[in-house]
Motif scaffolding. Structure first.
Motif, short mmCIF file in Angstrom:
data_model
loop_
_atom_site.label_atom_id
_atom_site.label_comp_id
_atom_site.label_asym_id
_atom_site.label_seq_id
_atom_site.Cartn_x
_atom_site.Cartn_y
_atom_site.Cartn_z
N ILE A 409 -35.98 21.60 -9.36
CA ILE A 409 -36.35 20.48 -9.90
C ILE A 409 -37.07 19.62 -8.68
O ILE A 409 -37.68 18.29 -9.34
CB ILE A 409 -35.22 19.66 -10.52
N TYR A 410 -36.94 19.63 -7.61
CA TYR A 410 -37.51 19.11 -6.70
C TYR A 410 -38.91 19.48 -6.24
O TYR A 410 -39.38 20.83 -6.37
CB TYR A 410 -36.58 18.82 -5.52
N GLU A 411 -39.84 18.62 -5.76
CA GLU A 411 -41.10 18.91 -5.08
C GLU A 411 -40.89 19.44 -3.83
O GLU A 411 -40.64 18.41 -2.87
CB GLU A 411 -41.96 17.86 -5.29
N PRO A 412 -41.18 20.53 -3.37
CA PRO A 412 -40.90 21.02 -1.87
C PRO A 412 -41.47 20.37 -1.02
O PRO A 412 -40.95 19.92 -0.01
CB PRO A 412 -41.34 22.64 -1.96
N ALA A 413 -43.00 19.94 -1.15
CA ALA A 413 -43.50 19.21 0.07
C ALA A 413 -43.17 17.95 0.24
O ALA A 413 -43.06 17.35 1.32
CB ALA A 413 -45.01 19.27 -0.43
N GLN A 418 -39.78 13.95 3.63
CA GLN A 418 -38.66 13.29 4.32
C GLN A 418 -37.76 13.58 5.21
O GLN A 418 -36.85 13.17 5.66
CB GLN A 418 -37.91 13.27 2.78
N GLY A 419 -38.26 14.94 5.68
CA GLY A 419 -37.34 15.15 6.99
C GLY A 419 -36.35 16.17 6.76
O GLY A 419 -35.34 16.50 7.47
N LEU A 420 -36.31 16.72 5.54
CA LEU A 420 -35.29 17.59 5.00
C LEU A 420 -35.76 19.19 4.85
O LEU A 420 -36.93 19.18 4.75
CB LEU A 420 -34.45 17.29 3.68
N VAL A 421 -34.99 20.26 4.99
CA VAL A 421 -35.30 21.53 4.89
C VAL A 421 -35.27 21.74 3.50
O VAL A 421 -34.20 21.67 2.84
CB VAL A 421 -34.55 22.47 5.82
N TYR A 422 -36.12 22.69 2.72
CA TYR A 422 -36.14 22.93 1.34
C TYR A 422 -36.19 24.26 0.98
O TYR A 422 -36.78 25.06 1.47
CB TYR A 422 -37.18 22.13 0.47
N ARG A 423 -35.51 24.82 0.37
CA ARG A 423 -35.32 26.38 -0.15
C ARG A 423 -35.16 26.20 -1.90
O ARG A 423 -34.13 25.53 -2.10
CB ARG A 423 -34.25 27.13 0.45
#
Length: 427
Positions: A409-413, A418-423
């Motif tokens: 549901i989130y936009e990875p980029a 925002q400074g978080l790690v996304y998977r």
């Protein structure tokens, strides 16, 4: 008309509420002692968005009343709906026999909504007609979608009506007339065909979900964003957009039990394992995908770490955790000595009951409280309040700002900016 609804299911509550709302006098008969205890404690059986207030309104109006079945028919009625739990075939037969054999009560039509093996409605019909040849029974398979149950009952895209009696069809059509005004969505077929059609619909939906999860796994190894592929697939009119979202697996009492019923039927009649067995295996494997990503990120050193779960209900809009992906994730985390906190707008009470005696679990009323000091945040159920979180607050309160998005549901980029790690899943 006077209508009686038997059963402790969401389908029973929705049917009773909808029929009362359209002017009928409805008696909802509960059959399980657990339901009596729950209501005595002031807890509703089902808490669904929109349904709670409508149900209360019908009780207050007097058009809807509640009682507990004590083994005898509940009085003169024009139609009886059997909306029992899957597997309560013996109780369905007992009720049918009791209704058909009663000389002091009338029963215009028996409407079977109980999910069971194909042929269940025919067995009930035969029981009724052996006692009273004038009795007639129709099948109205439960097609409501949990989380939006009342809307899908009162504004349906399709109604499957298994019917072998013209008089029975006319009466059921009249009962369903308020929900069948935009266009005629009632599809009349045999009892057996209606039951099988309901299961077959569940089977193909489950297959689409597991197929997309397989494609998501492959896309990660190929460096392809599955969300782009999903949009391209959905644009093809031969495929369409529905149920093409990869994620961390499906759960719930409905879809899972329907697919299992199909698998059982296939195993009885086919020598080789069917496609649906592989669909179920894929789904069970997919329920642990977020745990595997967490494990890989920390290179297997996860003992003593903390994971926050956002969303534990098997889907948005419901409080139920039956077969929910969150349960398998929690068990995997517990097995590795990981501390678990959880937030959900509706399902914390049910999750707490499930967790009793199984392991330590912290339930939080605030989602950011759950994320405090966490080494990962797992988004499992895509409730609307989770769609636009305060990313900077999460970054401040989490020990390791790892976001594991189980529903894409989130936009990875944007999350990474925002400074978080996304998977995500296949992204």
């Amino acid at each position: 008309m006077h209508i009686t609804v038997y059963g402790d299911t969401l389908c029973a509550q929705v049917t009773a509420t909808a029929m009362a709302q359209t002017g009928h006098q409805v008696l909802w008969c509960l059959v399980e002692p657990e339901s009596r205890e729950q209501l005595a404690k002031g807890r509703p059986l089902f808490r669904e968005q929109g349904l709670d207030l409508l149900f209360a309104d019908q009780l207050e109006s007097g058009r809807l009343t509640m009682d507990f079945w004590e083994g005898n028919p509940q009085g003169l009625t024009d139609a009886v709906f059997l909306a029992l739990q899957p597997g309560q075939h013996g109780l369905a037969a007992e009720l049918t026999k009791s209704l058909a054999s009663s000389t002091s009560t009338g029963c215009g039509v028996i409407v079977n909504q109980t999910t069971g093996p194909v042929g269940s409605a025919e067995l009930l019909r035969d029981i009724a007609k052996q006692i009273d040849p004038r009795a007639f029974l129709v099948a109205l398979p439960d097609l409501i979608q949990e989380g939006n149950a009342f809307q899908t009952f009162t504004r349906p895209d399709s109604i499957l009506l298994g019917c072998e009696d013209g008089e029975g069809e006319a009466l059921v059509r009249e009962l369903l007339r308020p929900f069948n005004r935009r266009k005629d969505v009632i599809q009349v077929m045999s009892l057996r065909e209606a039951e099988f059609a309901k299961l077959a619909i569940s089977g193909i939906l489950a297959t689409r979900i597991s197929y997309m999860n397989d494609m998501a796994s492959l896309s990660e190894s190929l460096g392809v964003d599955i969300d782009v592929v999903r949009v391209a697939m959905g644009a093809d009119p031969r495929i369409g957009e529905a149920y093409l979202y990869p994620g961390c697996g499906f759960g719930g009492p409905g879809l899972s039990s329907n697919v299992l019923a199909l698998v059982d039927a296939l195993n009885e009649r086919a020598a080789e394992p069917g496609l649906l067995e592989r669909v179920l295996r894929t789904n069970e494997r997919q329920k642990e995908v977020l745990f595997r990503k967490f494990w890989q990120f920390h290179q297997g050193s996860v003992a003593g770490k903390k994971v926050a779960l956002w969303g534990v209900a098997f889907k948005p809009g419901t409080h139920r955790v039956d077969n929910a992906p969150a349960l398998k994730v929690i068990e995997a985390l517990w097995a590795q000595g990981v501390k678990v906190t959880a937030h959900d707008p509706r399902a914390l009470a049910d999750l707490g009951q499930w967790a009793q005696g199984r392991g330590e679990l912290t339930l939080c009323d605030d989602p950011y409280e759950a994320a405090e000091g966490a080494d990962a945040l797992m988004l499992i159920t895509e409730w609307k309040p989770y769609w636009s979180p305060d990313w900077q607050r999460l970054k401040r309160v989490m020990r390791e700002p790892l976001i594991l998005d189980g529903r894409n549901i989130y936009e990875p980029a944007f999350v990474r900016e925002q400074g978080l790690v996304y998977r995500g899943i296949g992204r």
